[in-house]
Design a protein around this motif. Structure first.
Motif, mmCIF file in Angstrom:
data_model
loop_
_atom_site.group_PDB
_atom_site.id
_atom_site.type_symbol
_atom_site.label_atom_id
_atom_site.label_comp_id
_atom_site.label_asym_id
_atom_site.label_seq_id
_atom_site.Cartn_x
_atom_site.Cartn_y
_atom_site.Cartn_z
ATOM 1 N N LEU A 182 0.706 -1.229 -0.002
ATOM 2 C CA LEU A 182 -0.131 0.024 0.015
ATOM 3 C C LEU A 182 0.798 1.271 -0.104
ATOM 4 O O LEU A 182 0.327 2.550 -0.281
ATOM 5 C CB LEU A 182 -0.803 -0.083 1.287
ATOM 6 C CG LEU A 182 -2.069 -1.038 1.431
ATOM 7 C CD1 LEU A 182 -2.814 -0.983 2.474
ATOM 8 C CD2 LEU A 182 -3.058 -0.719 0.223
ATOM 9 N N PHE A 183 2.262 1.105 0.292
ATOM 10 C CA PHE A 183 2.982 2.557 0.449
ATOM 11 C C PHE A 183 4.279 2.439 -0.625
ATOM 12 O O PHE A 183 4.977 3.307 -0.339
ATOM 13 C CB PHE A 183 3.485 2.449 1.942
ATOM 14 C CG PHE A 183 2.326 2.661 2.809
ATOM 15 C CD1 PHE A 183 1.713 3.828 2.935
ATOM 16 C CD2 PHE A 183 1.633 1.676 3.435
ATOM 17 C CE1 PHE A 183 0.555 3.902 3.967
ATOM 18 C CE2 PHE A 183 0.452 1.650 4.450
ATOM 19 C CZ PHE A 183 0.014 2.992 4.643
ATOM 20 N N LEU A 224 9.107 4.812 8.342
ATOM 21 C CA LEU A 224 9.247 6.272 8.632
ATOM 22 C C LEU A 224 10.036 6.497 9.887
ATOM 23 O O LEU A 224 10.834 7.534 10.073
ATOM 24 C CB LEU A 224 7.948 6.860 8.809
ATOM 25 C CG LEU A 224 7.093 6.931 7.469
ATOM 26 C CD1 LEU A 224 5.679 7.818 7.973
ATOM 27 C CD2 LEU A 224 7.820 7.689 6.400
ATOM 28 N N ASN A 225 9.973 5.422 10.821
ATOM 29 C CA ASN A 225 10.592 5.593 12.513
ATOM 30 C C ASN A 225 12.048 5.125 12.320
ATOM 31 O O ASN A 225 12.628 5.394 13.149
ATOM 32 C CB ASN A 225 9.830 4.780 13.032
ATOM 33 C CG ASN A 225 8.657 5.651 13.527
ATOM 34 O OD1 ASN A 225 8.616 6.727 13.824
ATOM 35 N ND2 ASN A 225 7.660 4.542 14.087
ATOM 36 N N THR A 255 7.613 17.386 5.758
ATOM 37 C CA THR A 255 9.132 16.911 5.857
ATOM 38 C C THR A 255 9.342 15.684 5.001
ATOM 39 O O THR A 255 10.610 15.365 4.671
ATOM 40 C CB THR A 255 9.441 16.396 7.530
ATOM 41 O OG1 THR A 255 8.614 15.193 7.604
ATOM 42 C CG2 THR A 255 8.985 17.289 8.405
ATOM 43 N N LEU A 256 8.495 15.446 4.182
ATOM 44 C CA LEU A 256 8.552 13.964 3.598
ATOM 45 C C LEU A 256 9.092 14.335 2.168
ATOM 46 O O LEU A 256 8.465 13.705 1.125
ATOM 47 C CB LEU A 256 7.242 13.218 3.457
ATOM 48 C CG LEU A 256 7.099 12.624 4.888
ATOM 49 C CD1 LEU A 256 5.664 11.818 4.639
ATOM 50 C CD2 LEU A 256 8.121 11.716 5.279
ATOM 51 N N ASP A 257 9.835 15.324 1.699
ATOM 52 C CA ASP A 257 10.187 15.541 0.424
ATOM 53 C C ASP A 257 11.177 14.621 -0.365
ATOM 54 O O ASP A 257 11.564 14.494 -1.312
ATOM 55 C CB ASP A 257 11.327 17.008 0.573
ATOM 56 C CG ASP A 257 12.298 17.029 1.553
ATOM 57 O OD1 ASP A 257 12.088 16.457 2.835
ATOM 58 O OD2 ASP A 257 13.504 16.801 1.168
ATOM 59 N N ARG A 258 11.450 13.478 0.719
ATOM 60 C CA ARG A 258 12.346 12.298 -0.015
ATOM 61 C C ARG A 258 11.488 11.143 0.152
ATOM 62 O O ARG A 258 12.248 10.141 -0.038
ATOM 63 C CB ARG A 258 13.480 12.361 0.896
ATOM 64 C CG ARG A 258 14.551 13.552 1.086
ATOM 65 C CD ARG A 258 15.763 13.234 1.606
ATOM 66 N NE ARG A 258 16.639 12.141 0.950
ATOM 67 C CZ ARG A 258 17.808 11.826 1.610
ATOM 68 N NH1 ARG A 258 18.226 12.417 2.597
ATOM 69 N NH2 ARG A 258 18.570 10.853 1.089
ATOM 70 N N TYR A 259 10.259 11.106 0.149
ATOM 71 C CA TYR A 259 9.724 9.869 0.359
ATOM 72 C C TYR A 259 9.245 9.434 -1.286
ATOM 73 O O TYR A 259 8.400 10.262 -1.847
ATOM 74 C CB TYR A 259 8.161 9.869 0.992
ATOM 75 C CG TYR A 259 7.615 8.710 1.241
ATOM 76 C CD1 TYR A 259 7.732 7.876 2.214
ATOM 77 C CD2 TYR A 259 6.795 8.036 0.361
ATOM 78 C CE1 TYR A 259 7.179 6.695 2.711
ATOM 79 C CE2 TYR A 259 6.041 6.891 0.409
ATOM 80 C CZ TYR A 259 6.406 6.055 1.576
ATOM 81 O OH TYR A 259 5.805 4.981 1.857
#
Length: 259
Positions: A182-183, A224-225, A255-259
């Motif tokens: 899903l991710f 993420l952690n 903050t998730l500019d690199r996801y």
């Protein structure tokens, strides 16, 4: 109120079984099975559980422990025949319980961590899980202990739902049906599902597959952690907690500019 575990099958939603815990949260359970073969039947079940958008907005509902163990091959076809509103509503209402279950597990770890001594076996086990330690031969010092406490924390439900919807196309992607993914998490082990347009310059990667959608949610939160790319998320989350401010998906998403 009974809680149900839903199995999203190759036909649609079928074989739904549930667990009720007693008031003292003991392991003694009461199991039920429900068979669902259409969107209409699913919506009726959710209505019977008072698990509707209206009841949630009014604050008069609780999220039941719904669980589905597979994303069926025919969900995409089904999703194409129903309204966009229904597709999104079903996705959110089925994924939300999985996100809450995953956060419950993290919260229990977090609460136990706050009471534990850094020399305890529990802390070392958690440090390995959250990749603070690379191997069990290393001891957890004060700096590593502080880093571990920074990492063991929940992910806002809204953030997980938004990313799940974006990365899986409301669970209609090929990776969702073939691997409960899903991710969009990458896998460099050689066992991942190959994307059609692989970016070769980034290595021989695939998309991670999971036994269940719940496993996908848990892996996403652990990613993420622990991931280097998401250090800014963890830093902001810790800062918000220190300032007694609400930790929201809206804030952390920035903050998730690199996801």
């Amino acid at each position: 109120m009974p809680t149900f575990f839903l199995v999203l099958s190759t036909l649609f939603f079928i074989s739904c079984s549930g667990v009720n815990k007693s008031s003292n949260d003991a392991e003694k359970t009461e199991k039920q099975t429900v068979h669902i073969s259409s969107v209409k039947e699913l919506k009726q079940l959710l209505d019977d559980l008072n698990y509707t958008s209206a009841s949630l907005r009014s604050g008069n509902a609780e999220v039941p422990r719904l669980y589905f163990s597979k994303i069926g091959d025919d969900w995409k076809n089904t999703a194409d025949t129903i309204s966009v509103h229904d597709k999104k509503s079903i996705f959110f209402r089925l994924l939300t319980p999985l996100v809450l279950m995953s956060n419950e597990e993290i919260q229990k770890e977090r609460e136990q961590l706050q009471k534990a001594a850094k020399e305890s076996p529990f802390v070392k086990k958690l440090a390995l899980k959250y990749k603070v330690l690379k191997n069990s031969d290393t001891e957890v010092d004060e700096a590593l202990f502080a880093e571990l406490k920074k990492r063991v924390d929940i992910i806002p439900v809204s953030l997980a739902l938004a990313q799940g919807a974006e990365e899986s196309g409301w669970a209609t992607s090929r990776f969702s049906s073939k691997g409960n993914a899903l991710f969009g998490q990458w896998d460099f082990s050689g066992k991942g599902m190959q994307p059609k347009d692989q970016r070769r310059g980034l290595g021989n990667y695939g998309l991670a597959r999971f036994d269940t959608p719940l496993d996908s949610v848990k892996a996403y939160m652990l990613n993420l952690n622990t991931g280097f790319a998401y250090e800014k998320l963890r830093t902001l989350r810790q800062q918000l907690r220190k300032e007694n401010k609400q930790v929201t998906g809206w804030e952390l998403a920035k903050t998730l500019d690199r996801y």
